[in-house]
Design a protein around this motif. Sequence first.
Motif, PDB file in Angstrom:
ATOM      1  N   GLY A 137      -2.666  -5.779  -1.803  1.00 44.60           N
ATOM      2  CA  GLY A 137      -2.177  -6.424  -0.585  1.00 44.60           C
ATOM      3  C   GLY A 137      -0.661  -6.478  -0.537  1.00 44.60           C
ATOM      4  O   GLY A 137      -0.055  -6.285   0.538  1.00 44.60           O
ATOM      5  N   TYR A 138      -0.035  -6.716  -1.668  1.00 43.78           N
ATOM      6  CA  TYR A 138       1.432  -6.753  -1.736  1.00 43.78           C
ATOM      7  C   TYR A 138       2.024  -5.403  -1.335  1.00 43.78           C
ATOM      8  O   TYR A 138       2.944  -5.319  -0.505  1.00 43.78           O
ATOM      9  N   ASN A 139       1.485  -4.328  -1.907  1.00 42.86           N
ATOM     10  CA  ASN A 139       1.976  -2.990  -1.567  1.00 42.86           C
ATOM     11  C   ASN A 139       1.630  -2.616  -0.136  1.00 42.86           C
ATOM     12  O   ASN A 139       2.393  -1.911   0.535  1.00 42.86           O
ATOM     13  N   MET A 140       0.490  -3.095   0.342  1.00 38.64           N
ATOM     14  CA  MET A 140       0.107  -2.825   1.726  1.00 38.64           C
ATOM     15  C   MET A 140       1.117  -3.438   2.692  1.00 38.64           C
ATOM     16  O   MET A 140       1.486  -2.808   3.694  1.00 38.64           O
ATOM     17  N   ILE A 141       1.604  -4.641   2.391  1.00 37.94           N
ATOM     18  CA  ILE A 141       2.578  -5.299   3.267  1.00 37.94           C
ATOM     19  C   ILE A 141       3.880  -4.498   3.311  1.00 37.94           C
ATOM     20  O   ILE A 141       4.506  -4.346   4.366  1.00 37.94           O
ATOM     21  N   ILE A 142       4.320  -3.967   2.152  1.00 38.44           N
ATOM     22  CA  ILE A 142       5.535  -3.138   2.117  1.00 38.44           C
ATOM     23  C   ILE A 142       5.376  -1.922   3.033  1.00 38.44           C
ATOM     24  O   ILE A 142       6.253  -1.607   3.855  1.00 38.44           O
ATOM     25  N   MET A 143       4.244  -1.240   2.925  1.00 38.63           N
ATOM     26  CA  MET A 143       4.029  -0.030   3.726  1.00 38.63           C
ATOM     27  C   MET A 143       3.803  -0.365   5.195  1.00 38.63           C
ATOM     28  O   MET A 143       4.267   0.359   6.086  1.00 38.63           O
ATOM     29  N   TYR A 144       3.097  -1.446   5.455  1.00 39.45           N
ATOM     30  CA  TYR A 144       2.844  -1.844   6.847  1.00 39.45           C
ATOM     31  C   TYR A 144       4.153  -2.228   7.540  1.00 39.45           C
ATOM     32  O   TYR A 144       4.362  -1.898   8.723  1.00 39.45           O
ATOM     33  N   SER A 145       5.065  -2.887   6.814  1.00 39.37           N
ATOM     34  CA  SER A 145       6.373  -3.229   7.381  1.00 39.37           C
ATOM     35  C   SER A 145       7.146  -1.964   7.742  1.00 39.37           C
ATOM     36  O   SER A 145       7.815  -1.906   8.780  1.00 39.37           O
ATOM     37  N   ALA A 146       7.041  -0.940   6.889  1.00 35.85           N
ATOM     38  CA  ALA A 146       7.704   0.332   7.187  1.00 35.85           C
ATOM     39  C   ALA A 146       7.076   1.004   8.406  1.00 35.85           C
ATOM     40  O   ALA A 146       7.778   1.592   9.231  1.00 35.85           O
ATOM     41  N   LEU A 147       5.763   0.907   8.519  1.00 37.20           N
ATOM     42  CA  LEU A 147       5.087   1.497   9.683  1.00 37.20           C
ATOM     43  C   LEU A 147       5.521   0.816  10.980  1.00 37.20           C
ATOM     44  O   LEU A 147       5.712   1.484  12.003  1.00 37.20           O
ATOM     45  N   LYS A 148       5.689  -0.498  10.955  1.00 38.86           N
ATOM     46  CA  LYS A 148       6.083  -1.225  12.164  1.00 38.86           C
ATOM     47  C   LYS A 148       7.517  -0.897  12.573  1.00 38.86           C
ATOM     48  O   LYS A 148       7.901  -1.133  13.725  1.00 38.86           O
TER      49      LYS A 148
END
Length: 260
Positions: A137-148
Amino acid sequence: MQLSSGTGFGPKASGGSTFSGLDQYVLALTDPAFTTSILRVIILGVIQVPLMLALALSLALLLDARRTIGKRSFNLIYFMPYAIPGVVSALMWAFLVQPSLSPFTSIAKALGFTLDMTTPFAIPFTIGNMITWGFTGYNMIIMYSALKALPAEVLEAATIDGAGPWRTAWAIKVPLIRPAVVMASVFSIIGTIQLYTEPAILRNSAPNVDPTFSPVMAVYAAVMSNDFNGAAARSVILALVTLVLSFGFLKYQQRRGGAF
């Protein structure tokens, strides 16, 4: 053999300290328990980190998709494991894998086979599963922030050109967020080398966990045996290994043409 401290300095007869060689480093590097612990976490990281990052990237892309239902709940569910303190999380997993208490063991028994996640063979997989659960979940948030943060006009242009959701994700989004993926990879490499909480807590319910399972546990074992110089030398070696692996990964990505 005259022993020095872990930093290479030893006591001087007249008081103070003097550089007395690298004896402690030689002892640390010839200690099979310490070198095995380094090799063990490297092998664990080679298998677990790519799987965890692939899962995190998939979840981030799914969360960024327009048609995903319940995005807020989805986001919370996968980030919650990281929000739980590591010790509490490790204690929970220690209960879940303990053979006499584990619901997984009961389910396996009902299905007609034996499952023990605390055997010497299963311990690395159990710890890898604990790490994946806690940090995906921590890594997902990093990547999701980049996607946004991706430019909307780029995604609109892909849609106008006829790219479907899968092609947009694979050919447009993933390459553009590569720096975030590389950053998450470096964090994961450093975290794997510094592994401690999961095997240390799990050892309370799984005696098969080696007291020097990870390099940090090996350093702690040296401290507990009053070998402070040896612990200092192992700490310096561990810092160098972490530096070489993380910096080497960054250089490798740069040679591949990354923008990180």
